[in-house]
Design an enzyme around this catalytic site. Structure first.
Site, PDB file in Angstrom:
ATOM      1  N   LYS A 208     -25.655  62.872  73.745  1.00 53.24           N
ATOM      2  CA  LYS A 208     -26.048  63.961  72.832  1.00 53.24           C
ATOM      3  C   LYS A 208     -26.530  65.174  73.633  1.00 53.24           C
ATOM      4  CE  LYS A 208     -29.332  64.843  69.107  1.00 53.24           C
ATOM      5  NZ  LYS A 208     -30.336  64.241  68.222  1.00 53.24           N
ATOM      6  N   GLU A 214     -28.677  58.544  83.695  1.00 52.27           N
ATOM      7  CA  GLU A 214     -27.780  57.392  83.851  1.00 52.27           C
ATOM      8  C   GLU A 214     -26.339  57.786  83.537  1.00 52.27           C
ATOM      9  OE1 GLU A 214     -30.663  57.432  82.223  1.00 52.27           O
ATOM     10  OE2 GLU A 214     -31.675  55.484  82.277  1.00 52.27           O
ATOM     11  N   GLY A 269     -30.100  59.896  68.133  1.00 55.43           N
ATOM     12  CA  GLY A 269     -29.232  59.095  69.002  1.00 55.43           C
ATOM     13  C   GLY A 269     -29.000  57.694  68.468  1.00 55.43           C
ATOM     14  N   ARG A 270     -30.066  57.009  68.048  1.00 55.97           N
ATOM     15  CA  ARG A 270     -29.909  55.612  67.623  1.00 55.97           C
ATOM     16  C   ARG A 270     -29.309  55.497  66.231  1.00 55.97           C
ATOM     17  NH1 ARG A 270     -34.840  57.287  68.517  1.00 55.97           N
ATOM     18  NH2 ARG A 270     -36.407  57.405  66.868  1.00 55.97           N
ATOM     19  N   GLU A 355     -37.618  51.913  69.047  1.00 57.12           N
ATOM     20  CA  GLU A 355     -37.689  53.336  69.381  1.00 57.12           C
ATOM     21  C   GLU A 355     -38.105  54.130  68.139  1.00 57.12           C
ATOM     22  OE1 GLU A 355     -35.187  55.034  72.829  1.00 57.12           O
ATOM     23  OE2 GLU A 355     -34.277  55.978  71.095  1.00 57.12           O
ATOM     24  N   HIS A 386     -30.548  26.009  71.371  1.00 55.20           N
ATOM     25  CA  HIS A 386     -30.679  25.237  72.615  1.00 55.20           C
ATOM     26  C   HIS A 386     -31.485  26.016  73.645  1.00 55.20           C
ATOM     27  CE1 HIS A 386     -27.812  22.336  71.008  1.00 55.20           C
ATOM     28  NE2 HIS A 386     -27.271  23.400  70.447  1.00 55.20           N
ATOM     29  N   LYS A 514     -39.078  59.067  82.455  1.00 59.58           N
ATOM     30  CA  LYS A 514     -37.980  59.907  82.968  1.00 59.58           C
ATOM     31  C   LYS A 514     -38.549  60.979  83.890  1.00 59.58           C
ATOM     32  CE  LYS A 514     -35.007  59.859  78.847  1.00 59.58           C
ATOM     33  NZ  LYS A 514     -34.483  60.696  77.780  1.00 59.58           N
TER      34      LYS A 514
HETATM   35  O1  F6P Z   1     -33.853  56.378  75.327  1.00 57.87           O
HETATM   36  C1  F6P Z   1     -34.057  57.686  74.999  1.00 57.87           C
HETATM   37  C2  F6P Z   1     -32.835  58.349  74.435  1.00 57.87           C
HETATM   38  O2  F6P Z   1     -33.168  59.673  74.217  1.00 57.87           O
HETATM   39  C3  F6P Z   1     -32.284  57.695  73.162  1.00 57.87           C
HETATM   40  O3  F6P Z   1     -32.960  58.069  72.026  1.00 57.87           O
HETATM   41  C4  F6P Z   1     -30.869  58.129  73.216  1.00 57.87           C
HETATM   42  O4  F6P Z   1     -30.098  57.363  72.346  1.00 57.87           O
HETATM   43  C5  F6P Z   1     -30.562  57.904  74.673  1.00 57.87           C
HETATM   44  O5  F6P Z   1     -31.735  58.302  75.347  1.00 57.87           O
HETATM   45  C6  F6P Z   1     -29.363  58.630  75.211  1.00 57.87           C
HETATM   46  O6  F6P Z   1     -29.486  60.023  75.089  1.00 57.87           O
HETATM   47  P1  F6P Z   1     -28.235  60.973  75.233  1.00 57.87           P
HETATM   48  O7  F6P Z   1     -27.269  60.624  74.147  1.00 57.87           O
HETATM   49  O8  F6P Z   1     -28.772  62.350  75.105  1.00 57.87           O
HETATM   50  O9  F6P Z   1     -27.621  60.725  76.584  1.00 57.87           O
END
Ligand code: F6P
Length: 551
Positions: A208, A214, A269-270, A355, A386, A514
């Site tokens: 987003k 990452e 995002g979620r 979250e 199990h 972060k």
């Molecule tokens: O974990 C934090 C967060 O902001 C989530 O809410 C989001 O889904 C994820 O990082 C990834 O963010 P982006 O889509 O901006 O890479």
């Protein structure tokens, strides 16, 4: 704060809990022959049964009073209307618009967002058709054959869950294989790329913000991998599609403007798998499947929006969650999907629920009078029987369990589905009934054990029982049902947030780590130690550096 905590529906619940103390689940069943009918709900061939929870019909009535006092219906209307209920970010949370079946206008800051949604959907569809039809070619002119989705959190978990549930890897139908890479651990991307041909591989970079470390690191490594065999330059753009609200950043990375699919501020995002973040679902499973997923979610939206609270599935389940967490003090909940296809559901729910509702302040910034969401965890059944079911049956903690059970198999094999479903029902029964000492003694005696051996053995075999669970039976697992299931959990999470007064749509807590990672990275690379670092962190940095020096 005290006045708020002593509001009368809340006090009525506290009082009711006192009356409840000491009553076992079995005694509640004995006392009320209609208990199952009164504590379950059928909807569209679903059956949700929470009669094995520590509630009575009176409990539900009091919880409904509490929900009314919390203005749940107004909050629900505000959610669907696109009001800026994400107060700390001044945004709506309009994920429901993404699956709205009609073109009825929905305005954000005066602008109807529905045309933009329809346009994004037709671009997703066209791009996916091109890819699936072998018409998209890479830098060397060969058709794209493999797709790697790079994203993390909400930009990964939803599409990964849906693809795994509906179109498993390896069982290629008419779609392309999509592999998901989220972790910055180099092993994740390395494993995904093993065996792939750069000339025929396309990367979907889903972020987003297009600033998430990452995702950007994995995308850069992917670009390096392509460049190593195809050469650098503009031709690599043929190997990338981006999904983002930050078009400029995606274009600077090297994605062609026509290959950037949009996201919007008003989708969290979620809650974003219904947007272009679901593009990988369209690539792997096809538009019809994605559309059925949206339609399923929309049917749950309508149920949630239109149905009175006392017959409203997400509301009733959220009320039971609230009772368990806030009145009975359960700090955890366990979700066990009896479906291998839903293996990723617990991980998806961890982000959705924790979250969303892992906060310590209310919407107006004052301290919560209640506790935040209980920890949520789980694994598919019957595997988990199990593993941690021993703990559930005989451990000292009592944790509510949720059994999510699609009844019909997608691919029947002999009587295996009946065995699976039977196991789910048996576990719920066993958790409640337990195995009392007298029964254990009787069984051991029938096996001919001596009185001494019986007394030595018996305590180990007793199961205390009286452990609560909810069972959700859905007819089968297909795109429509999965859409309903995920929307159910979304709305339930929202209701839980409303009941405790939380803004379920921000996530400021993830920012601190972060921010601290930057200076730490500098230190690990041999640069200055972060001035604020504590003694423990400094020692850890020193050890990592020493190991790095030794190679
Ligand atoms: O974990 C934090 C967060 O902001 C989530 O809410 C989001 O889904 C994820 O990082 C990834 O963010 P982006 O889509 O901006 O890479």
């Amino acid at each position: 704060m005290i006045a708020r905590a002593l509001s009368s529906p809340w006090q009525a619940l506290v009082e009711h809990r006192r009356q409840f103390a000491g009553r076992t689940l079995s005694s509640l069943f004995e006392a009320d022959p209609d208990r199952v009918a009164r504590l379950s709900l059928s909807w569209d061939d679903w059956l949700a049964d929470w009669s094995k929870q520590r509630v009575m019909p009176e409990t539900m009535a009091l919880l409904l009073d509490y929900a009314s006092e919390r203005n749940l219906e107004s909050w629900t209307a505000a959610l669907f209307a696109g009001e800026k209920i994400n107060v700390s970010e001044h945004r709506p949370a309009l994920h429901t618009a993404l699956r709205q079946q009609s073109d009825a206008p929905l305005r954000v800051d005066g602008e109807d967002v529905v045309p933009a949604i329809r346009s994004a959907q037709s671009r997703m569809r066209a791009l996916a058709t091109q890819l699936r039809g072998g018409l998209r070619v890479g830098a060397t002119g060969r058709p794209i054959h493999d797709v790697v989705h790079i994203g993390i959190g909400g930009s990964d978990l939803g599409p990964a869950l849906v693809c795994d549930a509906l179109c498993p890897s390896g069982a290629r139908r008419d779609g392309l294989d999509v592999t998901f890479v989220s972790n910055v651990d180099p092993e994740h991307l390395t494993r995904a790329l093993a065996g792939l041909d750069p000339a025929t591989t396309l990367f979907i970079v889903s972020s987003k913000t297009f600033t998430t470390t990452e995702t950007l690191k994995n995308a850069q490594s992917a670009r390096d991998w392509l460049a190593a065999s195809l050469g650098g330059g503009a031709s690599l753009a043929a190997h990338f599609v981006a999904i983002t609200a930050n078009t400029e950043a995606a274009r600077s990375f090297g994605v062609a403007g026509s290959d950037v699919l949009p996201m919007w501020d008003w989708v969290g995002g979620r809650y974003s798998l219904w947007s272009a973040v679901g593009f990988s679902i369209v690539v792997r499973c096809g538009w019809e499947t994605f559309n059925a997923l949206l339609a399923g979610a929309a049917s749950m939206d309508e149920h949630f929006r239109q149905t009175p609270l006392e017959r409203n599935l997400p509301v009733l389940l959220a009320l039971v969650d609230f009772w368990n967490a806030q009145l009975l003090g359960c700090p955890q909940r366990v979700v066990v999907p009896y479906a291998q296809a839903l293996a990723l559901l617990p991980a998806y729910l961890q982000q959705l629920v924790l979250e969303s509702n892992g906060k310590s302040v209310t919407r107006d910034g004052t301290a919560l009078a209640r506790s935040s969401a209980p920890a949520l965890w789980g694994e598919p059944g019957s595997n988990s029987q199990h593993a941690f079911f021993q703990w559930l049956h005989q451990g000292t903690h009592v944790v509510p369990v949720e059994f999510v059970v699609p009844v019909r198999a997608a691919h029947p094999l002999g009587d295996q589905q009946s065995i699976l479903v039977g196991n789910a029902l048996a576990q719920a029964q066993a958790l409640m009934a337990g195995k009392p000492l007298a029964q254990v003694r009787e069984e051991l005696s029938a096996r001919g054990l001596s009185p001494e051996a019986i007394e030595a053995q018996a305590p180990h075999r007793v199961c205390p029982g009286d452990r609560p669970s909810t069972t959700l039976l859905l007819p089968e697992l297909n795109a429509r049902r999965l859409g309903q299931l995920l929307a159910l959990y979304e709305h339930r999470t929202f209701v839980e947030g409303v009941l405790v007064g939380i803004n379920s749509f921000d996530q400021w807590g993830v920012e601190l780590g972060k921010a601290l990672a930057g200076p730490l990275l500098t230190a690990l690379r041999g640069g200055a130690e972060p001035s604020q670092a504590d003694a423990s962190t400094r020692a850890l940095i020193a050890h990592v550096r020493a190991l790095a020096r030794r190679g």
